[in-house]
Design a protein around this motif. Structure first.
Motif, PDB file in Angstrom:
ATOM      1  N   ARG A  41       1.705   9.020  14.855  1.00 27.28           N
ATOM      2  CA  ARG A  41       1.472   8.575  13.471  1.00 27.28           C
ATOM      3  C   ARG A  41       2.494   9.191  12.531  1.00 27.28           C
ATOM      4  O   ARG A  41       3.023   8.515  11.647  1.00 27.28           O
ATOM      5  N   ILE A  42       2.780  10.478  12.708  1.00 27.73           N
ATOM      6  CA  ILE A  42       3.746  11.151  11.827  1.00 27.73           C
ATOM      7  C   ILE A  42       5.119  10.490  11.990  1.00 27.73           C
ATOM      8  O   ILE A  42       5.808  10.202  11.009  1.00 27.73           O
ATOM      9  N   ARG A  43       5.489  10.228  13.247  1.00 25.32           N
ATOM     10  CA  ARG A  43       6.793   9.600  13.515  1.00 25.32           C
ATOM     11  C   ARG A  43       6.853   8.192  12.906  1.00 25.32           C
ATOM     12  O   ARG A  43       7.821   7.835  12.241  1.00 25.32           O
ATOM     13  N   ALA A  44       5.781   7.420  13.107  1.00 29.69           N
ATOM     14  CA  ALA A  44       5.753   6.037  12.608  1.00 29.69           C
ATOM     15  C   ALA A  44       5.836   6.012  11.079  1.00 29.69           C
ATOM     16  O   ALA A  44       6.514   5.169  10.503  1.00 29.69           O
ATOM     17  N   THR A  45       5.150   6.954  10.428  1.00 27.31           N
ATOM     18  CA  THR A  45       5.171   7.011   8.971  1.00 27.31           C
ATOM     19  C   THR A  45       6.564   7.394   8.486  1.00 27.31           C
ATOM     20  O   THR A  45       7.090   6.800   7.543  1.00 27.31           O
ATOM     21  N   ALA A  46       7.190   8.371   9.152  1.00 23.99           N
ATOM     22  CA  ALA A  46       8.531   8.812   8.748  1.00 23.99           C
ATOM     23  C   ALA A  46       9.558   7.692   8.947  1.00 23.99           C
ATOM     24  O   ALA A  46      10.460   7.519   8.133  1.00 23.99           O
ATOM     25  N   THR A  48       9.096   4.421   8.797  1.00 23.19           N
ATOM     26  CA  THR A  48       8.922   3.223   7.969  1.00 23.19           C
ATOM     27  C   THR A  48       8.559   3.508   6.518  1.00 23.19           C
ATOM     28  O   THR A  48       8.671   2.621   5.683  1.00 23.19           O
ATOM     29  N   MET A  49       8.080   4.717   6.236  1.00 21.08           N
ATOM     30  CA  MET A  49       7.499   5.061   4.939  1.00 21.08           C
ATOM     31  C   MET A  49       6.288   4.168   4.633  1.00 21.08           C
ATOM     32  O   MET A  49       5.945   3.938   3.474  1.00 21.08           O
ATOM     33  N   GLY A  50       5.651   3.671   5.679  1.00 21.90           N
ATOM     34  CA  GLY A  50       4.461   2.838   5.501  1.00 21.90           C
ATOM     35  C   GLY A  50       3.206   3.589   5.919  1.00 21.90           C
ATOM     36  O   GLY A  50       3.280   4.713   6.407  1.00 21.90           O
ATOM     37  N   ASP A  51       2.057   2.950   5.719  1.00 24.08           N
ATOM     38  CA  ASP A  51       0.762   3.554   6.045  1.00 24.08           C
ATOM     39  C   ASP A  51       0.158   2.817   7.259  1.00 24.08           C
ATOM     40  O   ASP A  51      -0.276   1.665   7.121  1.00 24.08           O
ATOM     41  N   ARG A 131       5.916  -3.511   5.696  1.00 24.15           N
ATOM     42  CA  ARG A 131       6.273  -2.105   5.957  1.00 24.15           C
ATOM     43  C   ARG A 131       5.083  -1.356   6.568  1.00 24.15           C
ATOM     44  O   ARG A 131       5.231  -0.574   7.498  1.00 24.15           O
ATOM     45  N   HIS A 132       3.886  -1.606   6.028  1.00 28.21           N
ATOM     46  CA  HIS A 132       2.689  -0.937   6.553  1.00 28.21           C
ATOM     47  C   HIS A 132       2.373  -1.421   7.982  1.00 28.21           C
ATOM     48  O   HIS A 132       2.004  -0.639   8.841  1.00 28.21           O
ATOM     49  N   VAL A 133       2.522  -2.731   8.194  1.00 30.45           N
ATOM     50  CA  VAL A 133       2.254  -3.273   9.534  1.00 30.45           C
ATOM     51  C   VAL A 133       3.264  -2.682  10.532  1.00 30.45           C
ATOM     52  O   VAL A 133       2.902  -2.293  11.648  1.00 30.45           O
ATOM     53  N   ALA A 134       4.522  -2.573  10.097  1.00 26.38           N
ATOM     54  CA  ALA A 134       5.548  -1.975  10.968  1.00 26.38           C
ATOM     55  C   ALA A 134       5.153  -0.538  11.317  1.00 26.38           C
ATOM     56  O   ALA A 134       5.282  -0.110  12.470  1.00 26.38           O
ATOM     57  N   ALA A 135       4.640   0.194  10.328  1.00 26.33           N
ATOM     58  CA  ALA A 135       4.203   1.580  10.582  1.00 26.33           C
ATOM     59  C   ALA A 135       3.135   1.581  11.676  1.00 26.33           C
ATOM     60  O   ALA A 135       3.180   2.404  12.598  1.00 26.33           O
ATOM     61  N   TYR A 136       2.185   0.642  11.592  1.00 28.23           N
ATOM     62  CA  TYR A 136       1.146   0.602  12.623  1.00 28.23           C
ATOM     63  C   TYR A 136       1.735   0.265  13.991  1.00 28.23           C
ATOM     64  O   TYR A 136       1.394   0.913  14.991  1.00 28.23           O
TER      65      TYR A 136
END
Ligand code: HEC
Length: 141
Positions: A41-46, A48-51, A131-136
């Motif tokens: 989760r930390i990596r995905a957020t970093a 994409t800057m998404g949730d 962006r959020h979907v990409a983060a997921y």
């Protein structure tokens, strides 16, 4: 009779030790899994800057679930597009573009701007939501 008793006792202790080892093993595995998920989760957020949590909900709202199998999204068993399981490790998006955060966000918002022949439609999702979907999707290992 006298010999039988200690034997029974010993075999019971063996079971207890085995159960204890199993519990310890399960605990270590569960702890490792939580750490692994948190890191993802930390990596995905970093990246994409998404949730990721918001992204998971948006994937349902915009119909991604109707066409894709997406782990963690209830009811996402679609067979029209490829399964998005393990998407973080995928090398290409749609078989045409290198899997990078910017390209993924663009693909989710407008796949036909990357591959005009793709069967994946424009769903009407905004760039900010993509962006959020990409983060997921990047939490899916
Ligand atoms: C009408 C069905 C449909 C919908 C709705 C849809 N997709 Fe797709 N998607 C596809 C198809 C088909 C492909 C394969 C495209 C190709 O290879 O050209 C695809 C490919 C993809 C890929 C690339 C997968 C890979 O391994 O290369 C991603 C990522 C993706 N979709 C995400 C999404 C997201 C996120 C949504 C929701 C916003 C969504 N899709 C909505 C049908 C759909």
């Amino acid at each position: 009779m006298r010999i039988a008793e200690p034997t029974r006792f010993r075999s019971r202790s063996v079971y207890l030790v085995l159960i204890l080892l199993l519990l310890i093993g399960t605990g270590i595995y569960a702890g490792y899994q939580v750490k692994f998920d948190q890191d993802a989760r930390i990596r995905a957020t970093a990246l994409t800057m998404g949730d990721p949590d918001l992204g998971r909900r948006l994937a349902k709202r915009y119909g991604c679930a109707g066409c894709h199998n997406i782990p963690g999204v209830p009811g996402a068993q679609g067979m029209v597009g490829p399964s998005l399981q393990g998407f973080a490790a995928r090398v290409y998006i749609g078989g045409v573009a290198t899997n990078s955060p910017d390209t993924l966000i663009q693909w989710i918002e407008n796949p036909r701007s990357i591959d005009p022949k793709t069967a994946m439609p424009v769903t009407g999702i905004s760039r900010a939501e993509a962006r959020h979907v990409a983060a997921y999707l990047y939490t899916l290992q």
